[in-house]
Design a protein around this motif. Sequence first.
Motif, mmCIF file in Angstrom:
data_model
loop_
_atom_site.group_PDB
_atom_site.id
_atom_site.type_symbol
_atom_site.label_atom_id
_atom_site.label_comp_id
_atom_site.label_asym_id
_atom_site.label_seq_id
_atom_site.Cartn_x
_atom_site.Cartn_y
_atom_site.Cartn_z
ATOM 1 N N LEU A 16 59.922 38.182 108.504
ATOM 2 C CA LEU A 16 60.228 36.808 108.855
ATOM 3 C C LEU A 16 60.715 36.022 107.647
ATOM 4 O O LEU A 16 61.686 35.268 107.724
ATOM 5 C CB LEU A 16 58.985 36.146 109.455
ATOM 6 N N SER A 17 60.039 36.206 106.499
ATOM 7 C CA SER A 17 60.479 35.497 105.288
ATOM 8 C C SER A 17 61.866 35.953 104.858
ATOM 9 O O SER A 17 62.672 35.157 104.386
ATOM 10 C CB SER A 17 59.465 35.726 104.168
ATOM 11 N N THR A 18 62.160 37.243 105.025
ATOM 12 C CA THR A 18 63.499 37.738 104.674
ATOM 13 C C THR A 18 64.567 37.096 105.546
ATOM 14 O O THR A 18 65.635 36.700 105.057
ATOM 15 C CB THR A 18 63.540 39.266 104.828
ATOM 16 N N MET A 19 64.302 36.964 106.829
ATOM 17 C CA MET A 19 65.289 36.356 107.716
ATOM 18 C C MET A 19 65.429 34.855 107.453
ATOM 19 O O MET A 19 66.514 34.293 107.598
ATOM 20 C CB MET A 19 64.911 36.606 109.181
ATOM 21 N N TRP A 20 64.322 34.193 107.067
ATOM 22 C CA TRP A 20 64.451 32.784 106.703
ATOM 23 C C TRP A 20 65.296 32.637 105.440
ATOM 24 O O TRP A 20 66.098 31.694 105.324
ATOM 25 C CB TRP A 20 63.063 32.162 106.489
ATOM 26 N N MET A 21 65.146 33.565 104.494
ATOM 27 C CA MET A 21 66.006 33.539 103.300
ATOM 28 C C MET A 21 67.471 33.729 103.696
ATOM 29 O O MET A 21 68.359 33.046 103.171
ATOM 30 C CB MET A 21 65.571 34.628 102.327
ATOM 31 N N ALA A 22 67.718 34.645 104.631
ATOM 32 C CA ALA A 22 69.094 34.851 105.100
ATOM 33 C C ALA A 22 69.620 33.608 105.813
ATOM 34 O O ALA A 22 70.802 33.249 105.682
ATOM 35 C CB ALA A 22 69.151 36.063 106.030
ATOM 36 N N TYR A 23 68.755 32.932 106.549
ATOM 37 C CA TYR A 23 69.173 31.713 107.252
ATOM 38 C C TYR A 23 69.549 30.613 106.263
ATOM 39 O O TYR A 23 70.597 29.960 106.404
ATOM 40 C CB TYR A 23 68.044 31.253 108.168
ATOM 41 N N TYR A 24 68.723 30.409 105.249
ATOM 42 C CA TYR A 24 69.048 29.398 104.232
ATOM 43 C C TYR A 24 70.275 29.804 103.406
ATOM 44 O O TYR A 24 71.070 28.957 102.983
ATOM 45 C CB TYR A 24 67.844 29.170 103.321
ATOM 46 N N LEU A 30 77.791 28.151 103.911
ATOM 47 C CA LEU A 30 78.639 27.233 104.678
ATOM 48 C C LEU A 30 79.038 26.025 103.828
ATOM 49 O O LEU A 30 80.200 25.600 103.825
ATOM 50 C CB LEU A 30 77.898 26.775 105.931
ATOM 51 N N GLY A 31 78.068 25.458 103.081
ATOM 52 C CA GLY A 31 78.387 24.312 102.226
ATOM 53 C C GLY A 31 79.348 24.668 101.118
ATOM 54 O O GLY A 31 80.314 23.938 100.852
ATOM 55 N N VAL A 32 79.120 25.806 100.445
ATOM 56 C CA VAL A 32 80.005 26.221 99.344
ATOM 57 C C VAL A 32 81.403 26.526 99.862
ATOM 58 O O VAL A 32 82.415 26.143 99.245
ATOM 59 C CB VAL A 32 79.402 27.446 98.623
ATOM 60 N N CYS A 33 81.491 27.208 100.997
ATOM 61 C CA CYS A 33 82.800 27.548 101.566
ATOM 62 C C CYS A 33 83.566 26.287 101.968
ATOM 63 O O CYS A 33 84.773 26.177 101.713
ATOM 64 C CB CYS A 33 82.607 28.468 102.763
ATOM 65 N N ALA A 34 82.880 25.323 102.565
ATOM 66 C CA ALA A 34 83.539 24.068 102.938
ATOM 67 C C ALA A 34 84.011 23.311 101.697
ATOM 68 O O ALA A 34 85.103 22.724 101.678
ATOM 69 C CB ALA A 34 82.583 23.198 103.755
ATOM 70 N N LEU A 35 83.211 23.322 100.628
ATOM 71 C CA LEU A 35 83.609 22.644 99.391
ATOM 72 C C LEU A 35 84.843 23.277 98.771
ATOM 73 O O LEU A 35 85.781 22.576 98.353
ATOM 74 C CB LEU A 35 82.445 22.675 98.402
ATOM 75 N N LEU A 36 84.873 24.612 98.701
ATOM 76 C CA LEU A 36 86.017 25.298 98.099
ATOM 77 C C LEU A 36 87.282 25.146 98.944
ATOM 78 O O LEU A 36 88.385 25.058 98.398
ATOM 79 C CB LEU A 36 85.688 26.781 97.906
ATOM 80 N N MET A 37 87.137 25.104 100.254
ATOM 81 C CA MET A 37 88.311 24.980 101.123
ATOM 82 C C MET A 37 88.913 23.579 101.079
ATOM 83 O O MET A 37 90.118 23.403 101.287
ATOM 84 C CB MET A 37 87.937 25.349 102.559
#
Length: 236
Positions: A16-24, A30-37
């Motif tokens: 569960l903690s691994t999947m929460w890390m993947a979720y974050y 998403l934020g980094v990709c939107a900033l670079l685009m």
Amino acid sequence: PSPVSPSRPPRADKKLSTMWMAYYLLLGELGVCALLMTLSYLPKIVQRPIFNLISSINFAYVQQIVIAIIAALAAMLAHSLQTAAKHHHPHGDVEMSHKDKQFHDNKRLRAERNSYICFGCLFLFLCIVQLYILLKKLIQLQKETELKDSKHAVLEKQVKNNKDNAGLVEVAKALDKGEGKGKGGEGGGDFKAENEALRKEVASLKEEKKRLENQLIIIENNAKGEAGDDGLRKRK
């Protein structure tokens, strides 16, 4: 006595903690990709520190770290798909109880959700890596272009100064030669008049050159102002 709820196994907590890390990680990507685009639409005061940060990322083992992250995300995706396939069962199975079907359905839905998260993380990470490579090449090309433009401007100025100095030297030599002949006594009056005419012509040429340089500066300033206005209109 009140019933005691069974504790969750440590393996489930770890998953569960691994999947929460993947979720974050997915949200951060998403934020980094939107900033670079959208970086080209941002003002220069925001672009400059980001470009400096991208240029400074040049430490050792970058490629190995990127490959390790891609391999970890791919392994998580494969594990989620394997788990979803493992708990997939036909609903028409008569021998399976309703509780077992519900258990397998919950496991399958969670595994499918995890596979979507892992696939999104992997895809966005690859996009960020490609954007980083393209932006780094763009920064290098901009630096090379600015360096070439500065060298070209310096060389152009040197050539222009050399031409002007060569022309003035030729005129000065002609004046000195005329003055020497005038002092020799042969046609002194004619040479003196020619010298005065040449001096006046040189003075007028200098004034004309200065006037043209001022006009050129005014035209360049107007062109820069129009380019800035066009850029502001496009951004609006």
